[in-house]
Write a protein that holds these residues in place. Structure first.
Motif, PDB file in Angstrom:
ATOM      1  N   ARG A 119       0.816  -1.214   0.000  1.00 21.69           N
ATOM      2  CA  ARG A 119       0.000   0.000   0.000  1.00 21.69           C
ATOM      3  C   ARG A 119       0.854   1.270   0.000  1.00 21.69           C
ATOM      4  N   VAL A 120       2.163   1.125   0.130  1.00 27.38           N
ATOM      5  CA  VAL A 120       3.057   2.284   0.101  1.00 27.38           C
ATOM      6  C   VAL A 120       3.209   2.766  -1.343  1.00 27.38           C
ATOM      7  N   ILE A 121       2.753   3.987  -1.608  1.00 26.68           N
ATOM      8  CA  ILE A 121       2.895   4.568  -2.941  1.00 26.68           C
ATOM      9  C   ILE A 121       4.341   4.996  -3.167  1.00 26.68           C
ATOM     10  N   GLY A 122       4.917   5.677  -2.189  1.00 24.36           N
ATOM     11  CA  GLY A 122       6.285   6.151  -2.353  1.00 24.36           C
ATOM     12  C   GLY A 122       6.683   7.054  -1.216  1.00 24.36           C
ATOM     13  N   TYR A 123       7.825   7.743  -1.432  1.00 23.33           N
ATOM     14  CA  TYR A 123       8.440   8.527  -0.372  1.00 23.33           C
ATOM     15  C   TYR A 123       8.774   9.935  -0.866  1.00 23.33           C
ATOM     16  N   PHE A 124       8.428  10.939  -0.034  1.00 27.26           N
ATOM     17  CA  PHE A 124       8.974  12.284  -0.196  1.00 27.26           C
ATOM     18  C   PHE A 124      10.340  12.299   0.490  1.00 27.26           C
ATOM     19  N   SER A 125      11.362  12.744  -0.196  1.00 27.93           N
ATOM     20  CA  SER A 125      12.682  12.782   0.435  1.00 27.93           C
ATOM     21  C   SER A 125      12.748  13.830   1.535  1.00 27.93           C
ATOM     22  N   ASP A 126      11.981  14.919   1.397  1.00 29.25           N
ATOM     23  CA  ASP A 126      11.997  15.999   2.382  1.00 29.25           C
ATOM     24  C   ASP A 126      10.704  16.779   2.298  1.00 29.25           C
ATOM     25  N   ASN A 127      10.611  17.785   3.166  1.00 27.53           N
ATOM     26  CA  ASN A 127       9.465  18.692   3.168  1.00 27.53           C
ATOM     27  C   ASN A 127       9.951  20.122   3.068  1.00 27.53           C
ATOM     28  N   GLU A 128       9.519  20.833   2.007  1.00 25.87           N
ATOM     29  CA  GLU A 128       9.797  22.269   1.863  1.00 25.87           C
ATOM     30  C   GLU A 128      11.281  22.569   2.120  1.00 25.87           C
TER      31      GLU A 128
ATOM     32  N   HIS B 208      18.019   9.906  -4.145  1.00 26.03           N
ATOM     33  CA  HIS B 208      17.423   8.890  -5.014  1.00 26.03           C
ATOM     34  C   HIS B 208      18.105   7.544  -4.818  1.00 26.03           C
ATOM     35  N   ASP B 209      19.427   7.548  -4.848  1.00 27.13           N
ATOM     36  CA  ASP B 209      20.157   6.288  -4.743  1.00 27.13           C
ATOM     37  C   ASP B 209      19.953   5.639  -3.379  1.00 27.13           C
TER      38      ASP B 209
END
Length: 624
Positions: A183-192, A281-282
């Protein structure tokens, strides 16, 4: 929302002490050799179905593991609120323990609510560990990893093994517990993340001579200025460095007013952004090879150089979207140009609307966020935004901020907004949730809005007071910004132009994004002649109107009969909104009438000439 990014920006403007302290903290991190990395890094998640992105008939879609296309509609901060041990009755806020016997009961009720309202996704800062254990959890999930803000990237040396190890540690700790969940769509690496050009440039130069990030920046300066110190000094005011050998060891550079150093700083920004995006990304892929990389949630603003640098390293580009007007509408350029720069689908990672009428006692003490009077107006603005996003072919989802209202007297940072689907007493706002439930987003996305009207079909009449209410979220709101939209002649514009008319004048409205940082200058003062310049040329006389706008200063114009109003702040206030009244006499007429034609060319040179946008055409004045 006032976030780490805003707080960090304020601190960097005072001094670099915070950088030194954070650098010292990072020095305690043990460098982990690749051979000794956690065994979980080699975990094979297999070929089980996961969320993907696809394009069909020119429309971008998210696709569920079962192959179903959908528009991701999420809510941020789906959590249990204030813990009992931390609750302050003098500043009441949402607290699930006041309404539910246990976390499982809260999770089931909350998931039933969200799914009945049409939501498909659990957004950032949510209680994923509790929600994902619930039997009725059939929603997608995203997580915000905070890889840069935890490690100091991009502000500290992104080539330093200590920084890289910290990013790796942070990613592993958060991804490993989630990566086996389909159910995990993906990840934001950070916020703002703080991509402020001046601050990042200067923080990098403040690093020791041994910093690889600093060394690469100085090498870029050598290349741009052909190893010629005089060329560099024409664009920058050096401090504590009088030649190249000294700059290689220490020293600062500030923009010289009237120079062209902004182009150099933007190239440096792009170089550092490319390093950040490739690095995170890596590392994300190391721990979850299949989940989508979603970017770092731009703060309702982006530098073109940063967005372009992100493109090779993200599956979806993400940005918050603060409605430019409190009816939920936003300028056309914002998403169009972001898509053009990256070629990626867009996920709107945060949007919001607040009302003075609310049950949580929120005072909404800010003019930055869109604010209306009633809950019905709030629901209408929400619907306007979501409908527009669903009908934009390259937008694949949007997350509402947030599930519940902020505390009555504000969060720890003082922000006290009526942002919730529910109030602090756990009661839903009926107009808002009814609007959400009736959106039919997948159906709307199947029929995108491809041909919007514009001023080439006829210039609409002006509202009764075209230059009135000139403040953020209200300025230009009452203009017909659909029929009055002027198609740009420039590629990848960072501004919109609108036109209207009445018997006495032609009116032009401008909405641009432009980061104006006083940290660019040694004296921390914005220089008036470096402000954005708005030029309008009238045909057939070729009379040229020049106005300086923005930067919290009064607009100046070279023609006494022309009235110009503007609103823009500096630093994190990135909106540059202006309007111009051009009397009929400047066109050689006593008055205007429906059917008249006017020839206009307009150019906007952004702050320090960092970019330009042009518009031109001959327009027919239309009736009501």
């Amino acid at each position: 929302m006032k976030t780490f990014a805003q707080n960090f920006y304020s601190r960097t403007r005072i001094s670099f002490l915070i950088c030194a302290l954070a650098w010292l903290t990072l020095s305690t991190v043990q460098v982990r050799a690749a051979a000794d990395s956690d065994a979980s890094s080699s975990h094979d998640v297999g070929e089980r179905p996961r969320f993907t992105v696809t394009q069909q008939d020119g429309i971008d879609w998210l696709v569920r593991p079962n192959g179903e296309r959908f528009f991701s509609f999420g809510s941020n901060c789906v959590g249990q609120g204030i813990l009992q041990a931390s609750y302050n009755p003098k500043n009441p806020g949402y607290a699930a323990w006041q309404h539910y016997p246990d976390s499982n009961s809260w999770a089931k009720t909350t998931l039933d609510r969200l799914q009945s309202w049409g939501l498909t996704t659990i957004g950032g800062w949510s209680d994923l560990q509790v929600l994902r254990q619930c039997s009725n959890m059939n929603m997608g999930m995203v997580a915000v990893l905070h890889l840069g803000s935890t490690s100091g990237a991009p502000w500290f040396d992104m080539w330093d093994p200590k920084v890289i190890a910290k990013i790796d540690d942070t990613a592993r700790a958060q991804i490993v517990p989630l990566r086996d969940d389909p159910r995990v769509i993906g990840y934001f690496s950070d916020n703002e993340l703080g991509w402020w050009n001046a601050s990042l440039f200067q923080i990098t130069l403040a690093q020791p001579a041994t910093s690889e990030q600093r060394r690469r920046l100085v090498q870029l300066l050598h290349e741009i200025y052909h190893n010629n110190w005089e060329e560099l000094s024409a664009d920058f005011v050096p401090e504590k460095a009088g030649n190249w050998p000294e700059l290689e060891q220490h020293g600062q550079l500030y923009l010289r007013p009237g120079g062209h150093g902004i182009a150099t700083m933007r190239r440096a920004l792009g170089m550092l952004a490319a390093r950040y995006y490739s690095l995170v990304h890596d590392i994300i892929r190391k721990y979850d090879p299949q989940a989508l990389v979603l970017g770092d949630r731009y703060q309702s603003f982006y530098f073109p150089e940063v967005a372009s640098a992100a493109a090779p390293y993200v599956d979806i580009i993400s940005s918050n979207l603060s409605a430019a007007w409190n009816d939920g509408t936003f300028p056309r350029f914002f998403l169009t140009t972001l898509h053009s720069l990256t070629g990626k689908p867009i996920l709107v990672s945060e949007f919001y609307m607040a009302a003075r009428q609310n049950r949580s006692g929120n005072q909404n003490d800010s003019t930055v966020y869109p604010l209306v009077e009633t809950q019905q107006e709030r629901a209408d603005g929400f619907r306007n935004t979501m409908t527009a996003l669903a009908r934009t072919p390259y937008v694949v989802g949007a997350d509402w901020f947030q599930y519940y209202d902020e505390p009555t007297h504000g969060r720890d940072d003082g922000e006290n907004f009526n942002f919730g689907f529910v109030d602090i007493h756990d009661r839903p706002y009926d107009p808002l949730v009814k609007a959400a439930a009736g959106l039919q987003l997948t159906s709307r996305k199947t029929h995108p809005l491809l041909n919007r009207p514009n001023a080439s079909l006829g210039v609409p009449p002006a509202p009764s007071d075209p230059l009135g209410q000139f403040q953020l979220t209200l300025a230009l709101k009452n203009w017909d910004r659909e029929r009055g939209f002027v198609e740009p002649a420039s590629d990848k514009p960072l501004a919109d132009l609108y036109i209207s008319w009445d018997q006495h004048a032609i009116y032009l409205g401008l909405y641009a994004q432009d980061m104006i940082e006083d940290a660019y200058y040694q004296d921390k003062k914005i220089h008036p002649d470096d402000r954005p310049e708005w030029t309008v040329t009238l045909g057939p006389s070729h009379k040229e109107i020049r106005a300086r706008v923005g930067a919290s200063m009064v607009a100046t114009v070279n023609e006494p009969s022309v009235q110009v109003v503007t609103v823009q702040g500096k630093n994190l206030r990135v909106q540059n909104v202006a309007a111009m009244r051009l009397p009929a006499q400047l066109f050689g007429k006593e008055s205007f009438h429906a059917g008249d034609k006017v020839e206009i060319a307009s150019d906007l040179a952004a702050y320090l000439d960092a970019y330009q946008v042009s518009w031109k055409g001959t327009f027919t004045l239309a009736g009501k």
